[in-house]
Motif scaffolding. Sequence first.
Motif, PDB file in Angstrom:
ATOM      1  N   THR A 176       0.854  -1.188   0.000  1.00 45.53           N
ATOM      2  CA  THR A 176       0.000   0.000   0.000  1.00 45.53           C
ATOM      3  C   THR A 176       0.882   1.227   0.000  1.00 45.53           C
ATOM      4  OG1 THR A 176      -0.071   0.296   2.380  1.00 45.53           O
ATOM      5  CG2 THR A 176      -1.647  -1.248   1.450  1.00 45.53           C
ATOM      6  N   GLU A 212     -15.604  -0.464  11.093  1.00 45.14           N
ATOM      7  CA  GLU A 212     -14.595   0.587  11.127  1.00 45.14           C
ATOM      8  C   GLU A 212     -13.199   0.059  10.813  1.00 45.14           C
ATOM      9  OE1 GLU A 212     -14.733   2.676  14.788  1.00 45.14           O
ATOM     10  OE2 GLU A 212     -16.774   3.420  14.496  1.00 45.14           O
ATOM     11  N   SER A 227     -10.622  -1.786   8.342  1.00 44.81           N
ATOM     12  CA  SER A 227     -10.438  -2.020   6.913  1.00 44.81           C
ATOM     13  C   SER A 227     -10.111  -3.489   6.650  1.00 44.81           C
ATOM     14  CB  SER A 227      -9.313  -1.131   6.375  1.00 44.81           C
ATOM     15  OG  SER A 227      -9.652   0.231   6.491  1.00 44.81           O
ATOM     16  N   ARG A 228     -10.295  -3.897   5.396  1.00 47.87           N
ATOM     17  CA  ARG A 228      -9.981  -5.280   5.031  1.00 47.87           C
ATOM     18  C   ARG A 228      -8.537  -5.612   5.400  1.00 47.87           C
ATOM     19  NH1 ARG A 228     -12.939  -7.897   1.111  1.00 47.87           N
ATOM     20  NH2 ARG A 228     -11.073  -8.554   0.019  1.00 47.87           N
ATOM     21  N   HIS A 232      -5.897  -3.548   7.533  1.00 50.02           N
ATOM     22  CA  HIS A 232      -5.875  -2.317   8.315  1.00 50.02           C
ATOM     23  C   HIS A 232      -4.455  -1.862   8.688  1.00 50.02           C
ATOM     24  CE1 HIS A 232      -8.471   0.444  10.734  1.00 50.02           C
ATOM     25  NE2 HIS A 232      -7.288   0.694  11.269  1.00 50.02           N
ATOM     26  N   ASP A 268       0.365   1.594   9.564  1.00 52.02           N
ATOM     27  CA  ASP A 268      -0.982   1.689   9.012  1.00 52.02           C
ATOM     28  C   ASP A 268      -0.949   1.340   7.532  1.00 52.02           C
ATOM     29  OD1 ASP A 268      -3.855   2.629   9.318  1.00 52.02           O
ATOM     30  OD2 ASP A 268      -3.167   3.912   7.676  1.00 52.02           O
ATOM     31  N   ALA A 318      -2.917   2.254   4.968  1.00 53.20           N
ATOM     32  CA  ALA A 318      -3.867   3.127   4.278  1.00 53.20           C
ATOM     33  C   ALA A 318      -5.301   2.804   4.667  1.00 53.20           C
ATOM     34  CB  ALA A 318      -3.667   3.052   2.763  1.00 53.20           C
ATOM     35  N   SER A 319      -5.523   2.527   5.950  1.00 45.66           N
ATOM     36  CA  SER A 319      -6.857   2.182   6.437  1.00 45.66           C
ATOM     37  C   SER A 319      -7.783   3.397   6.375  1.00 45.66           C
ATOM     38  CB  SER A 319      -6.776   1.674   7.872  1.00 45.66           C
ATOM     39  OG  SER A 319      -6.300   2.688   8.741  1.00 45.66           O
ATOM     40  N   SER A 320      -9.073   3.136   6.320  1.00 44.25           N
ATOM     41  CA  SER A 320     -10.052   4.218   6.197  1.00 44.25           C
ATOM     42  C   SER A 320     -10.140   5.060   7.457  1.00 44.25           C
ATOM     43  CB  SER A 320     -11.442   3.641   5.874  1.00 44.25           C
ATOM     44  OG  SER A 320     -11.417   2.941   4.652  1.00 44.25           O
ATOM     45  N   ASN A 321     -10.073   4.432   8.626  1.00 47.86           N
ATOM     46  CA  ASN A 321     -10.257   5.144   9.893  1.00 47.86           C
ATOM     47  C   ASN A 321      -8.990   5.274  10.717  1.00 47.86           C
ATOM     48  OD1 ASN A 321     -13.214   5.594   9.778  1.00 47.86           O
ATOM     49  ND2 ASN A 321     -13.261   3.368   9.705  1.00 47.86           N
ATOM     50  N   GLY A 322      -7.882   4.836  10.168  1.00 49.31           N
ATOM     51  CA  GLY A 322      -6.600   5.065  10.824  1.00 49.31           C
ATOM     52  C   GLY A 322      -6.235   4.041  11.878  1.00 49.31           C
ATOM     53  N   ARG A 369      -3.026   9.170  16.142  1.00 51.83           N
ATOM     54  CA  ARG A 369      -3.044   8.526  14.829  1.00 51.83           C
ATOM     55  C   ARG A 369      -1.641   8.529  14.241  1.00 51.83           C
ATOM     56  NH1 ARG A 369      -7.398   9.581   9.886  1.00 51.83           N
ATOM     57  NH2 ARG A 369      -6.644   7.862   8.561  1.00 51.83           N
TER      58      ARG A 369
END
Length: 288
Positions: free
Chosen positions: A177, A231, A233-234, A236, A250, A252-256, A263
């Motif tokens: 990612t 919350e 991610s697939r 995370h 991380d 590139a997760s949606s919610n960090g 964060r």
Amino acid sequence: MDEVTLIALLHSLGIDEENLSAVVLLPLVEVAWADGRIQAQERALIEEKAADLLSLDGEGARLLEDWLRFRPNAKTLARARHVVAALGSRPERERIPSVDEIVPLCEAVAKAAGGLFNRFFTVTASERAAIRGIAETLAEPGTLLPRDLLPEHRETEEDEEDQPTEITQMPLRVEETAAVTEERVDTGPPRGPTRLRLKLDGERMVVSPETPSLSVGRHSENDLVLHGDGEISRRHCRFLFRDGRWYVVDCASSNGTWVSGQRILERRLLGGEEITVGGSKIRVELEG
């Protein structure tokens, strides 16, 4: 502030002896974020001071990147104020600027962005309040640390009720990612092998250095699968063992991915951290 508390506070910020000078930048970062966002001129000035004044690189540069990208929470900033005050009052503080130097640096950050068309220096009310609070804390290094800023309890061997599952030679499933940039920062000299101990929902596991990566997410192909949380991610985040050290990265997760309420993009683990992934909290300890 006693030595044990000081070290624990530094560790909660992701700082140890190797990147000690990075803590001085948190008051500057606090002022830059005071009005809700960091402007390009403020970021440039902080990065300039990090390079020229502190010669910050490696792990310290990694921390600064996180602080500039994601606003540090109130507890992180308050802890940093007290740590800087404690360090500044010590005779061996030659590695960091004096208290008298830090407040002017904060003021310079507040003025860096300029006003209308960048022609007039302006300092907002929120920036003035931040500088005033920083100056007051630094002026009284012996002030009793509020209980809510004390480091959280660290689990000891006596806390264990059962033997954790040990994971070695776990199959590595790499899904590159944009957030995973292992080559971007020199991590310094390697350290001795250390096992990573994770605690999640009462379950414990120990990950050995022979396991180069432990992926976390809700997809079934992850090494640690967390079901039923939208919350997460697939794919995370993942734990990495690199150059004798453990990191959480991380993906590139949606919610960090959050470490002790902050964060992060990538953070070296010193032990005692609580990593938040969606609604799940993973407690981390290191074993020699």
